[in-house]
Design an enzyme around this catalytic site. Structure first.
Site, PDB file in Angstrom:
ATOM      1  N   ASP A  13     -50.357 -30.234  27.055  1.00 55.60           N
ATOM      2  CA  ASP A  13     -50.116 -30.740  28.404  1.00 55.60           C
ATOM      3  C   ASP A  13     -50.250 -29.578  29.386  1.00 55.60           C
ATOM      4  OD1 ASP A  13     -49.130 -32.574  30.451  1.00 55.60           O
ATOM      5  OD2 ASP A  13     -47.274 -31.432  30.403  1.00 55.60           O
ATOM      6  N   SER A  14     -50.303 -29.932  30.666  1.00 53.29           N
ATOM      7  CA  SER A  14     -50.361 -28.900  31.706  1.00 53.29           C
ATOM      8  C   SER A  14     -49.045 -28.122  31.816  1.00 53.29           C
ATOM      9  CB  SER A  14     -50.666 -29.572  33.044  1.00 53.29           C
ATOM     10  OG  SER A  14     -49.712 -30.584  33.290  1.00 53.29           O
ATOM     11  N   CYS A  76     -51.328 -35.025  28.417  1.00 54.03           N
ATOM     12  CA  CYS A  76     -51.398 -34.957  29.874  1.00 54.03           C
ATOM     13  C   CYS A  76     -52.403 -35.997  30.382  1.00 54.03           C
ATOM     14  CB  CYS A  76     -51.857 -33.563  30.280  1.00 54.03           C
ATOM     15  SG  CYS A  76     -52.039 -33.338  32.041  1.00 54.03           S
ATOM     16  N   GLU A 155     -39.001 -32.822  38.165  1.00 51.27           N
ATOM     17  CA  GLU A 155     -38.674 -31.467  37.701  1.00 51.27           C
ATOM     18  C   GLU A 155     -37.405 -30.954  38.373  1.00 51.27           C
ATOM     19  OE1 GLU A 155     -41.873 -28.764  37.097  1.00 51.27           O
ATOM     20  OE2 GLU A 155     -42.904 -30.225  35.843  1.00 51.27           O
ATOM     21  N   CYS A 187     -48.429 -40.867  34.019  1.00 53.77           N
ATOM     22  CA  CYS A 187     -48.154 -39.436  34.178  1.00 53.77           C
ATOM     23  C   CYS A 187     -47.006 -39.097  33.241  1.00 53.77           C
ATOM     24  CB  CYS A 187     -47.772 -39.144  35.632  1.00 53.77           C
ATOM     25  SG  CYS A 187     -47.236 -37.438  35.910  1.00 53.77           S
ATOM     26  N   HIS A 189     -44.508 -37.359  33.571  1.00 52.18           N
ATOM     27  CA  HIS A 189     -43.174 -37.250  34.163  1.00 52.18           C
ATOM     28  C   HIS A 189     -42.512 -38.607  34.437  1.00 52.18           C
ATOM     29  CE1 HIS A 189     -44.586 -33.225  34.624  1.00 52.18           C
ATOM     30  NE2 HIS A 189     -43.544 -32.829  35.321  1.00 52.18           N
TER      31      HIS A 189
HETATM   32  N1  DGL Z   1     -48.931 -33.655  33.035  1.00 53.54           N
HETATM   33  C1  DGL Z   1     -49.482 -34.172  34.271  1.00 53.54           C
HETATM   34  C2  DGL Z   1     -49.945 -35.629  34.048  1.00 53.54           C
HETATM   35  O1  DGL Z   1     -49.533 -36.301  33.126  1.00 53.54           O
HETATM   36  C3  DGL Z   1     -48.489 -34.093  35.410  1.00 53.54           C
HETATM   37  C4  DGL Z   1     -48.212 -32.667  35.872  1.00 53.54           C
HETATM   38  C5  DGL Z   1     -49.435 -32.001  36.478  1.00 53.54           C
HETATM   39  O2  DGL Z   1     -49.867 -32.385  37.598  1.00 53.54           O
HETATM   40  O3  DGL Z   1     -49.968 -31.092  35.845  1.00 53.54           O
HETATM   41  O4  DGL Z   1     -50.730 -36.115  34.807  1.00 53.54           O
END
Ligand code: DGL
Length: 269
Positions: A13-14, A76, A155, A187, A189
């Site tokens: 993931d990012s 991600c 977050e 997403c 989150h």
């Molecule tokens: N992990 C990213 C997603 O699922 C969200 C956080 C980001 O913008 O890197 O889209």
């Protein structure tokens, strides 16, 4: 390629958000070893260009393949939306991504064939969810909306804060006007905002959690490919990150829903 069932599942993931997918995998597949990679130094990806996200995703894939993973999971949504293909092309091991998982579930669950999708600007602009849902059912109409403020709010831990509530009401207004019966949380989150969404949307709108959908698909694939780990001992969980930012432990544990063991810092080049 002969894959070893005792090898770990690689998840990336990012940042820390993909730990929602790890959490779902740990619950569904309690004997699988998992190696996680979070690009915490370069997060967020959701507001970056396709070229940049693809370059980063390629570096992470190379790193995880060197860790001898038996399956790669793109946790991600943003990476899956814009760089899913390049990752698949370079991987000799099977690749699963959250967009396909969420799309499959949304197409199966909607009765009215009116589906809403929310995600980061990069995910929504890519139209990847609409394409993926149409692969399963071309008759579904998709209404999508970018919600960039949700990532920082989650977050911050403001899961039921008045500011988050107001933001959600504002973001969801145009999607709700389309009389959807299913909303994809596109997403990493957003699963943490599920209780708030449920309050705002009521019981008539189903929420599709791509993390949960992914765990079910991963479990089926491993069984089908005879890649389930036969060992019945406590699995090894390894976490690699590119930075240990402020409040990393607290935020990570919120996503993971349990204690986060020591993360290893790595530099990608
Ligand atoms: N992990 C990213 C997603 O699922 C969200 C956080 C980001 O913008 O890197 O889209």
């Amino acid at each position: 390629m002969n894959l070893d069932p005792t090898h770990p599942i690689g998840v990336f993931d990012s940042g820390v958000g993909g730990l929602t997918v790890v959490r779902a995998l740990m619950e569904r597949l309690p004997f699988e070893n998992i190696t996680y990679f979070g690009d915490t130094a370069r997060v967020p990806y959701g507001v970056k260009s396709v070229e940049t996200i693809t370059a980063y995703a390629t570096q992470i894939t190379e790193f995880l393949l060197k860790q001898k993973v038996k399956l790669l999971i793109v946790a991600c949504n943003t990476i899956a939306a814009v760089a899913g293909e390049p990752v698949r092309e370079m991987s000799p091991v099977p690749v699963l991504d959250v967009i396909d998982a969420g799309a499959r579930r949304a197409a199966a669950e909607t009765k009215s064939r009116q589906v809403g999708v929310i995600g980061t600007p990069a995910t929504i602009n890519s139209n990847a969810y609409a394409r993926a849902i149409h692969r399963y059912d071309p008759r579904v109409r998709i209404y999508s909306h970018a919600c960039p403020l949700f990532v920082p709010l989650v977050e911050e831990g403001w899961l039921d804060h008045p500011v988050t509530r107001l933001t959600a009401q504002e973001y969801l207004k145009p999607v709700l006007a389309e009389h959807i019966d299913t909303l994809v949380l596109g997403c990493t989150h957003y699963p943490l905002l599920k209780p708030l969404f449920e309050q705002l949307l009521g019981p008539q709108i189903r929420l599709v959690d791509s993390a949960e959908a992914m765990a079910a698909i991963a479990s089926d694939l491993l069984a089908q490919e005879k890649l389930l780990n036969p060992a019945r001992i406590r699995p090894a969980y390894r976490f690699f990150v590119t930075d240990v930012p402020y409040r990393f432990q607290t935020i990570g544990e919120r996503f993971l829903g349990r204690t986060l063991s020591q993360a290893v810092l790595v530099k990608l080049s």
